[in-house]
Motif scaffolding. Sequence first.
Motif, mmCIF file in Angstrom:
data_model
loop_
_atom_site.group_PDB
_atom_site.id
_atom_site.type_symbol
_atom_site.label_atom_id
_atom_site.label_comp_id
_atom_site.label_asym_id
_atom_site.label_seq_id
_atom_site.Cartn_x
_atom_site.Cartn_y
_atom_site.Cartn_z
ATOM 1 N N ALA A 4 42.329 -27.667 -33.752
ATOM 2 C CA ALA A 4 42.273 -27.167 -32.378
ATOM 3 C C ALA A 4 43.667 -26.749 -31.919
ATOM 4 O O ALA A 4 43.834 -25.783 -31.184
ATOM 5 C CB ALA A 4 41.706 -28.255 -31.468
ATOM 6 N N ALA A 36 39.693 -30.711 -33.944
ATOM 7 C CA ALA A 36 38.655 -30.425 -32.957
ATOM 8 C C ALA A 36 37.901 -31.710 -32.605
ATOM 9 O O ALA A 36 37.597 -32.513 -33.488
ATOM 10 C CB ALA A 36 37.697 -29.384 -33.508
ATOM 11 N N LEU A 71 43.215 -23.240 -31.123
ATOM 12 C CA LEU A 71 41.887 -22.853 -31.627
ATOM 13 C C LEU A 71 42.011 -21.760 -32.704
ATOM 14 O O LEU A 71 41.195 -20.841 -32.770
ATOM 15 C CB LEU A 71 40.995 -22.378 -30.472
ATOM 16 C CG LEU A 71 40.764 -23.395 -29.336
ATOM 17 C CD1 LEU A 71 40.034 -22.749 -28.170
ATOM 18 C CD2 LEU A 71 39.970 -24.595 -29.835
ATOM 19 N N ARG A 83 39.002 -19.783 -23.440
ATOM 20 C CA ARG A 83 38.301 -20.927 -24.051
ATOM 21 C C ARG A 83 39.045 -22.242 -23.830
ATOM 22 O O ARG A 83 38.658 -23.272 -24.365
ATOM 23 C CB ARG A 83 38.134 -20.679 -25.553
ATOM 24 C CG ARG A 83 37.208 -19.496 -25.860
ATOM 25 C CD ARG A 83 37.413 -18.981 -27.271
ATOM 26 N NE ARG A 83 37.176 -19.996 -28.274
ATOM 27 C CZ ARG A 83 37.683 -19.963 -29.511
ATOM 28 N NH1 ARG A 83 38.467 -18.957 -29.878
ATOM 29 N NH2 ARG A 83 37.421 -20.925 -30.366
ATOM 30 N N ASP A 158 34.358 -24.074 -18.521
ATOM 31 C CA ASP A 158 33.730 -24.950 -19.511
ATOM 32 C C ASP A 158 34.475 -24.834 -20.850
ATOM 33 O O ASP A 158 33.900 -24.427 -21.870
ATOM 34 C CB ASP A 158 32.251 -24.576 -19.672
ATOM 35 C CG ASP A 158 31.492 -25.649 -20.428
ATOM 36 O OD1 ASP A 158 32.019 -26.780 -20.535
ATOM 37 O OD2 ASP A 158 30.394 -25.356 -20.925
ATOM 38 N N PRO A 159 35.776 -25.194 -20.849
ATOM 39 C CA PRO A 159 36.617 -24.900 -22.013
ATOM 40 C C PRO A 159 36.300 -25.776 -23.225
ATOM 41 O O PRO A 159 35.788 -26.881 -23.088
ATOM 42 C CB PRO A 159 38.030 -25.201 -21.508
ATOM 43 C CG PRO A 159 37.834 -26.229 -20.447
ATOM 44 C CD PRO A 159 36.524 -25.925 -19.802
ATOM 45 N N GLU A 160 36.663 -25.253 -24.397
ATOM 46 C CA GLU A 160 36.500 -26.030 -25.627
ATOM 47 C C GLU A 160 37.635 -27.039 -25.749
ATOM 48 O O GLU A 160 37.479 -28.091 -26.341
ATOM 49 C CB GLU A 160 36.570 -25.097 -26.856
ATOM 50 C CG GLU A 160 35.380 -24.206 -27.004
ATOM 51 C CD GLU A 160 35.638 -23.118 -28.030
ATOM 52 O OE1 GLU A 160 36.159 -23.425 -29.116
ATOM 53 O OE2 GLU A 160 35.320 -21.960 -27.743
ATOM 54 N N MET A 161 38.796 -26.648 -25.242
ATOM 55 C CA MET A 161 39.950 -27.522 -25.359
ATOM 56 C C MET A 161 40.670 -27.620 -24.018
ATOM 57 O O MET A 161 40.813 -26.628 -23.295
ATOM 58 C CB MET A 161 40.917 -26.974 -26.416
ATOM 59 C CG MET A 161 42.118 -27.870 -26.605
ATOM 60 S SD MET A 161 43.081 -27.465 -28.057
ATOM 61 C CE MET A 161 44.158 -28.876 -28.108
ATOM 62 N N GLN A 189 31.001 -34.618 -24.997
ATOM 63 C CA GLN A 189 30.503 -33.234 -25.086
ATOM 64 C C GLN A 189 31.171 -32.474 -26.228
ATOM 65 O O GLN A 189 30.912 -31.284 -26.421
ATOM 66 C CB GLN A 189 30.777 -32.492 -23.768
ATOM 67 C CG GLN A 189 29.947 -32.993 -22.603
ATOM 68 C CD GLN A 189 30.450 -32.456 -21.262
ATOM 69 O OE1 GLN A 189 31.151 -31.456 -21.204
ATOM 70 N NE2 GLN A 189 30.096 -33.130 -20.188
ATOM 71 N N LYS A 191 34.511 -31.915 -26.602
ATOM 72 C CA LYS A 191 35.708 -31.148 -26.251
ATOM 73 C C LYS A 191 36.961 -31.819 -26.814
ATOM 74 O O LYS A 191 37.012 -33.037 -26.958
ATOM 75 C CB LYS A 191 35.822 -31.027 -24.734
ATOM 76 C CG LYS A 191 34.598 -30.351 -24.143
ATOM 77 C CD LYS A 191 34.843 -29.815 -22.793
ATOM 78 C CE LYS A 191 33.567 -29.296 -22.145
ATOM 79 N NZ LYS A 191 32.874 -28.281 -22.918
ATOM 80 N N THR A 192 37.935 -30.992 -27.120
ATOM 81 C CA THR A 192 39.217 -31.504 -27.601
ATOM 82 C C THR A 192 40.133 -31.666 -26.392
ATOM 83 O O THR A 192 40.189 -30.777 -25.540
ATOM 84 C CB THR A 192 39.852 -30.490 -28.578
ATOM 85 O OG1 THR A 192 38.859 -30.104 -29.504
ATOM 86 C CG2 THR A 192 41.040 -31.089 -29.281
#
Lengths: 313, 257
Positions: A4, A36, A71, A83, A158-161, A189, A191-192
Amino acid sequence: MIPALAIENLTQDYTTGFWRKRSLRALDGLSLRVEAGEVFGFLGPNGAGKTTTFKILMRMQRPTAGTARILGCALDDLAMRARIGYLPEQPYFYDYLTAREFLLYCGVLCDLPKQAAAARTETLLAQVGLTEAAAQPLRKFSKGMLQRVGLAQALINDPEMLFLDEPMSGLDPLGRREVRDLIARLRQQGKTIFFSSHILTDVEAMCDRVAILHRGRLVESGKLSDILKARSNELEAVISGVNETALAALRGFALELQPTPQGARVRLRSDRDLARLVDITQQAAGRVVSLNPVRESLEDLFVREITGQVNDP
Amino acid sequence: MKFVHIARNTFRESVRDRVLYNLVVFVLLLVVAAVVIGRIAVGQEAKIIVDAGLSAMTVFGLLIAIFLGLGLVTKEIEKRTLANILSKPVRRAEFILGKYLGLSLTLLVNAVVMAVAITLALLYAQGGADSLQWRLWPTAFLLWLELLIVTAVALLFSCFSSPALSALFTLLVFLIGRWSLDLKLFAETASSPATRWLSRALYHLLPNLANFNFINQTAYGQVVPWQLLVGNTAYAVCYIAAVLAAAVLIFERRDFK
């Protein structure tokens, strides 16, 4: 699997002085990887280079040397920016906006369609407990409320990281608890989360791995369970339902005994003392509630790494 | 199209920070002028209202253009709101363009309300409709264009200089730009070749704002020739584009410690 966050040999020099220019190294060859789904704690005393790292990652500065990828993408990749989420260290936002307007603004800047941004804004306002204050201008907000708005804006897309620079600062114990729960939910969920903090107990409770930075250098990095050394053979037992006579007997050989409303918290030298503790407790018709090896705390580790001394009790 | 959102937010900031309150002061001054001048300068009221009104429009607009123009970027850096914007998928160029357009919109609203106020004052002073009441509008448009140039210059300076120095530089650019014809004359007549070269370079580099000031002629009943209107608009667009491009270039390379 693409990490990540991958930081390679990141170095940042600042030039100080007007006539006689001197170079000051704020970050010295920092390398680290965050996988991640991890919650990664980024620790260090003031001036260690944590905020400098965040500034480089958030495009406020260009590093003197080294690279970083989030990422799997370069730092100036705009699609990647949509993201991730970021909470600055001291969240100063547009104080003439209301919380709702501010979140909406952040939403559209993150490429969300207006309706989706509006819906997400309401969800997040409720999630951080600001629905009632949503129509107030941010200049009327307390520091804790601003921190919540900061967290909400970091989550708007709604970020991934997530990058959180001191997410607990300015929060009361209840607020800290809420942030801790929120981070736990985000981890569930998938997330990192990469965050810096001074509050080591929070870090200990939340992180999978940590990195400790001192004077711009990485001094320790890894899983908490690996880097927190077990301290000799000491054990900590929690007992309940024992009388004063039993406590007096335990004081005879325990390293430390702290009475609690239900009984006591007892630190023992080794498991050889354990049998005596169990005997005394049972004779007093009490109960051994828990038993744990005494580990070095993160605070001890922190002090050991930073000052070269273990904070022995 | 993120610059549109940034522009809208910049406009909202100036409205919420009560920048447009200057309009109240302007209108009050104009009402007083219309009533008082009507009594002491019989026959000259219209001319004086146009002259004073449009001049005041320049001064008020200039104050907004310089001080808000400087704050566009510096305030975001000092208040650390920039960190939040740059972490999002926003290009630095979009940020600069959005901030600039937001303030341009504020100046437009300001100019339109002021021009309406002058028109109404003329209606009152002249006791009915007159061609002067519409002829002042192209002049007001030119003044707005001039303010847009000043705003771009202020924004450019604020990208690399301190607010106080930037304010001074911008004011100097405005003043030299207003007297650019004298600078040209000086460039042609100076005895030293170095002075001639420097004056000529400054004349070409700094904006030629003299052409944007049509206040006197309007007060004396002239209308802005359409060639001047078109030419000045094209000049302003090109000049602003060049200045903003330079601002973006500097801002792109800047580190925020």
